[in-house]
Design a protein around this motif. Structure first.
Motif, short mmCIF file in Angstrom:
data_model
loop_
_atom_site.label_atom_id
_atom_site.label_comp_id
_atom_site.label_asym_id
_atom_site.label_seq_id
_atom_site.Cartn_x
_atom_site.Cartn_y
_atom_site.Cartn_z
N ALA A 96 0.82 4.45 7.32
CA ALA A 96 -0.18 5.11 6.48
C ALA A 96 0.48 5.83 5.31
N ALA A 97 1.58 6.51 5.57
CA ALA A 97 2.28 7.24 4.50
C ALA A 97 2.82 6.27 3.46
N ILE A 98 3.30 5.12 3.89
CA ILE A 98 3.85 4.14 2.95
C ILE A 98 2.75 3.57 2.06
N VAL A 99 1.60 3.23 2.64
CA VAL A 99 0.50 2.71 1.82
C VAL A 99 0.03 3.78 0.84
N VAL A 100 -0.05 5.03 1.28
CA VAL A 100 -0.45 6.12 0.38
C VAL A 100 0.56 6.30 -0.74
N SER A 101 1.83 5.96 -0.49
CA SER A 101 2.85 6.09 -1.54
C SER A 101 2.61 5.10 -2.68
N LEU A 102 1.66 4.19 -2.50
CA LEU A 102 1.26 3.29 -3.59
C LEU A 102 0.43 4.02 -4.65
N SER A 103 -0.01 5.25 -4.36
CA SER A 103 -0.89 5.98 -5.29
C SER A 103 -0.35 6.09 -6.71
N PRO A 104 0.94 6.44 -6.91
CA PRO A 104 1.42 6.50 -8.30
C PRO A 104 1.36 5.16 -9.01
N VAL A 105 1.54 4.07 -8.26
CA VAL A 105 1.43 2.73 -8.85
C VAL A 105 -0.02 2.45 -9.25
N LEU A 106 -0.95 2.77 -8.36
CA LEU A 106 -2.36 2.56 -8.64
C LEU A 106 -2.84 3.47 -9.77
N THR A 107 -2.28 4.67 -9.85
CA THR A 107 -2.65 5.58 -10.93
C THR A 107 -2.37 4.96 -12.29
N VAL A 125 3.29 -4.78 -15.18
CA VAL A 125 2.45 -5.66 -14.38
C VAL A 125 3.24 -6.19 -13.18
N VAL A 126 4.49 -6.55 -13.42
CA VAL A 126 5.34 -7.00 -12.31
C VAL A 126 5.48 -5.90 -11.27
N GLY A 127 5.65 -4.66 -11.74
CA GLY A 127 5.75 -3.53 -10.82
C GLY A 127 4.51 -3.39 -9.96
N LEU A 128 3.34 -3.54 -10.59
CA LEU A 128 2.08 -3.49 -9.82
C LEU A 128 2.05 -4.57 -8.75
N LEU A 129 2.40 -5.79 -9.14
CA LEU A 129 2.36 -6.91 -8.20
C LEU A 129 3.35 -6.70 -7.06
N VAL A 130 4.53 -6.18 -7.38
CA VAL A 130 5.53 -5.92 -6.33
C VAL A 130 5.00 -4.89 -5.34
N GLY A 131 4.34 -3.85 -5.86
CA GLY A 131 3.76 -2.84 -4.97
C GLY A 131 2.70 -3.43 -4.06
N PHE A 132 1.85 -4.29 -4.59
CA PHE A 132 0.82 -4.93 -3.77
C PHE A 132 1.42 -5.86 -2.72
N VAL A 133 2.50 -6.55 -3.10
CA VAL A 133 3.19 -7.40 -2.12
C VAL A 133 3.72 -6.55 -0.97
N GLY A 134 4.16 -5.33 -1.30
CA GLY A 134 4.63 -4.42 -0.25
C GLY A 134 3.56 -4.13 0.78
N VAL A 135 2.31 -3.96 0.31
CA VAL A 135 1.20 -3.71 1.24
C VAL A 135 0.95 -4.95 2.10
N PHE A 281 8.30 1.04 -3.35
CA PHE A 281 9.19 1.91 -4.13
C PHE A 281 9.74 1.17 -5.34
N ALA A 282 10.11 -0.11 -5.16
CA ALA A 282 10.60 -0.91 -6.28
C ALA A 282 9.52 -1.06 -7.34
N GLY A 283 8.27 -1.23 -6.92
CA GLY A 283 7.18 -1.32 -7.87
C GLY A 283 7.04 -0.06 -8.69
N PHE A 284 7.19 1.09 -8.04
CA PHE A 284 7.13 2.37 -8.73
C PHE A 284 8.25 2.49 -9.77
N ILE A 285 9.46 2.08 -9.41
CA ILE A 285 10.60 2.15 -10.33
C ILE A 285 10.35 1.28 -11.56
N LEU A 286 9.82 0.07 -11.34
CA LEU A 286 9.53 -0.82 -12.47
C LEU A 286 8.46 -0.23 -13.38
N LEU A 287 7.44 0.35 -12.80
CA LEU A 287 6.35 0.93 -13.59
C LEU A 287 6.81 2.15 -14.38
#
Length: 307
Positions: A96-107, A125-135, A281-287
């Motif tokens: 649950a905490a990991i999925v919630v950590s997607l919030s900055p990406v979704l923001t 956009v790649v960062g967004l997609l990487v974050g979604f792949v993480g989910v 986390f990688a998605g967040f770094i890219l974004l």
């Protein structure tokens, strides 16, 4: 100063990361939405008392200020926590905490839609997609049915993260000069009221609550440590560090949730959980690569001036 900030950062990560474990523990004793409502009944009153003490404007006055409270209460308190608490019935606190950590990406994604001045590059956009792949990796889909109780729970937690991200973007569109403590206090109280309505609507009852010490401790921990103390630390660090560095708490919290889940609950850390976290986390770094670079360069210049 650096040592103080680092200490507070760790304290906030511990408070917010362990909150996911406290939620999971408390769900054995409270219906989920009612549990979330109780949390913010009490946390809202504590925060309102602090707003009366610390600010000269303890209540909203204008329509924009009440709009700000309404957006925060609906999306960042009620929708986020109701969905999160229900979702945690079917996933571990770490997941649950990991999925919630997607919030900055979704923001960032919502900001691109609702804030015209925001721009999303190809790398973003790649960062967004990487974050979604993480989910998707977290859901660990096998060869069986794709729709299971676990995937439904993950989807609810994902919707919780999306609600929080949307709320944080929409609040930036409201032009209101309201102290953040006041905004948080009234948003908590409004969110709690909305969750009580939702709890009744889905048939939850106070009669279903098991008033046992372990459940009451989980509730008290969420109210005092995760909500009241956690938000006070957050306000302090937000002013000192800025939004980019404070976002990193979202990625320290899952580590704490994983550790406390293993120590205090019968939870295990799987390879899919670690891989999903790494991708998000990688998605967040890219974004946020440009903002992070600017922060690092700014910190480097400040350190050089001191020497």
């Amino acid at each position: 100063m650096r040592f103080r900030n680092a200490t507070l950062f760790v304290a906030l990560a511990v408070a917010w990361g362990s909150a996911f474990t406290a939620i999971k523990a408390g769900l054995d004793y409270f219906p989920p939405v009612l549990f979330a409502a109780f949390r913010y009944d009490l946390a809202g009153l504590l925060m309102l008392g602090y707003a009366v003490y610390a600010t000269d404007r303890w209540r909203p006055r204008s329509r924009p200020e009440w709009t700000l409270v309404g957006v925060g209460g609906l999306f960042m308190i009620a929708a986020y926590h109701a969905l999160l608490f229900v979702g945690e019935l079917g996933v571990s606190s770490a997941v649950a905490a990991i999925v919630v950590s997607l919030s900055p990406v979704l923001t960032t994604a919502f900001a691109r839609v609702f804030l015209p001045e925001e721009r999303l590059t190809v790398v973003g956009v790649v960062g967004l997609l990487v974050g979604f792949v993480g989910v998707v990796v977290l859901s660990n889909p096998g060869r069986g049915a794709l729709v299971t109780s676990r995937t439904v729970s993950l989807f609810l937690v994902f919707l919780a993260a999306a609600a929080f991200a949307l709320g944080s973007v929409l609040t930036r569109r409201v032009e209101a000069e309201l102290p953040i403590e006041t905004m948080e206090a009234w948003s908590m109280l409004l969110g709690a009221a909305l969750m009580h309505v939702a709890s009744l609507a889905i048939g939850e009852s106070v009669a279903a609550v098991r008033w046992e010490p372990r459940g009451l401790f989980a509730l008290a921990y969420l109210v005092v440590v995760a909500s009241a103390l956690g938000f006070l630390i957050y306000f302090d660090l937000l002013e000192r560090l800025g939004p980019i560095e404070i976002n990193l708490v979202s990625y320290a919290a899952p580590i704490v949730a994983a550790i406390t889940g293993v120590l205090f609950l019968p939870e295990e850390l799987t390879a899919a959980t670690v891989a999903g976290f790494a991708l998000i986390f990688a998605g967040f770094i890219l974004l946020k690569r440009d903002a992070i670079r600017d922060e690092l360069l700014g910190a480097g210049r400040t350190a050089g001036e001191r020497h």
